[in-house]
Design an enzyme around this catalytic site. Sequence first.
Site, short mmCIF file in Angstrom:
data_model
loop_
_atom_site.label_atom_id
_atom_site.label_comp_id
_atom_site.label_asym_id
_atom_site.label_seq_id
_atom_site.Cartn_x
_atom_site.Cartn_y
_atom_site.Cartn_z
N TYR A 183 -4.40 5.07 -7.37
CA TYR A 183 -3.07 4.32 -7.61
C TYR A 183 -2.22 4.23 -6.34
O TYR A 183 -1.22 4.14 -6.32
CB TYR A 183 -2.45 5.11 -8.65
CG TYR A 183 -2.90 4.96 -10.01
CD1 TYR A 183 -2.97 3.85 -10.70
CD2 TYR A 183 -3.74 6.16 -10.58
CE1 TYR A 183 -3.50 3.57 -11.90
CE2 TYR A 183 -4.10 6.09 -11.96
CZ TYR A 183 -4.15 4.90 -12.53
OH TYR A 183 -4.99 4.69 -13.84
N SER A 184 -3.06 4.32 -4.98
CA SER A 184 -2.29 4.21 -3.73
C SER A 184 -1.54 2.89 -3.69
O SER A 184 -2.08 1.80 -3.49
CB SER A 184 -3.26 4.47 -2.75
OG SER A 184 -2.81 4.34 -1.45
N ASN A 185 -0.03 3.35 -3.28
CA ASN A 185 0.70 1.92 -3.05
C ASN A 185 0.14 1.56 -1.70
O ASN A 185 0.36 0.44 -1.54
CB ASN A 185 2.14 2.54 -2.86
CG ASN A 185 2.74 2.90 -4.08
OD1 ASN A 185 2.73 2.30 -5.09
ND2 ASN A 185 3.52 4.01 -3.94
N HIS A 186 -0.37 2.48 -0.75
CA HIS A 186 -0.69 1.93 0.74
C HIS A 186 -2.08 1.23 0.51
O HIS A 186 -2.06 0.31 1.21
CB HIS A 186 -1.08 3.41 1.34
CG HIS A 186 -1.56 3.18 2.58
ND1 HIS A 186 -1.17 2.60 3.83
CD2 HIS A 186 -2.64 3.44 3.27
CE1 HIS A 186 -1.65 2.15 4.91
NE2 HIS A 186 -3.00 2.94 4.55
N ILE A 187 -3.00 1.47 -0.17
CA ILE A 187 -4.15 0.71 -0.62
C ILE A 187 -3.73 -0.66 -1.11
O ILE A 187 -4.16 -1.74 -0.55
CB ILE A 187 -4.89 1.22 -1.57
CG1 ILE A 187 -5.64 2.54 -0.75
CG2 ILE A 187 -6.27 0.15 -1.97
CD1 ILE A 187 -6.87 2.33 0.18
#
Length: 293
Positions: A64-68
């Site tokens: 669930y990475s915002n960065h990804i």
Amino acid sequence: MFDHIAQSVPYQHIQLPNSLLLDIKRLDLIHPQISGNKFFKLKYNLLAAKQQALSGVLTFGGAYSNHIAATAYAAHLFGLKSIGIIRGEELADKPLNPTLAKAQSLGMHLHFVSRSKYRLRDDANYLQQLHQQFPETFIIPEGGTNELAVQGCQEILSQSDLEQYDVICCAVGTGGTISGLIERSSADQEVLGFSALKGDFLPQEIRHWTKKQNWSLTDAYCCGGYAKTSPELLAFIENFEEQHALPLEPIYTGKMMFGLFDLIKNNYFSKGTRILAIHSGGLQADIRNKSHQ
């Protein structure tokens, strides 16, 4: 593109007692996909990839990475390929969640690895293997924090921010955003960080990026660790959103505001203090209605 958007960040004023002033800098509103601090963290990393004539970028993150999500969109916008090293090889055979599905739709190649291999994400030998496996790629660390990210995060604060506020507050994950804020801040400002996780490594990380000392960090409101919550935190977020029409998530910004309002209630700030809170985005990974990896 970056400079134009960074100059149009809106502020939201919150009425407080005791003559305190609170403004929230809404980084979550600057771009629908590359929102919040990720916008600033990625700026100089993507420019460096372009300047080095590389074909793509590679980075790391959880399901669930915002960065990804932000990296996939930004790379697509820049005409660069993107590769995501995703924690959890068991996810490879499962339906993609909305975060990963969106990243894949933007052209990101998802490379799932075991959790033991993922722990090598900062290991020099592993990074060299990735360079060989994915040549012509610019590697960005997990969370995006490196020297280029700190450089970009300095641009979160405008000249008027340096003149109008006494205290600058932000959520802290890997330490990159707060380091940029500290570097940019004026000597008579205090930068106050609210850690999203427990552990004594974060102050060391911050000291790696800045030698200035006008900052402090608390993990008193992390609810026991990264992505962990409490009934009190969730109730605060719900009430805050209803009262101020301002969305929060329980991983980063929710904990920051929870902690900030607790400090205000307990008279941590002197009368008349002017506070600027940085809303660093992260809303797409809200875990309240998800099973977090």
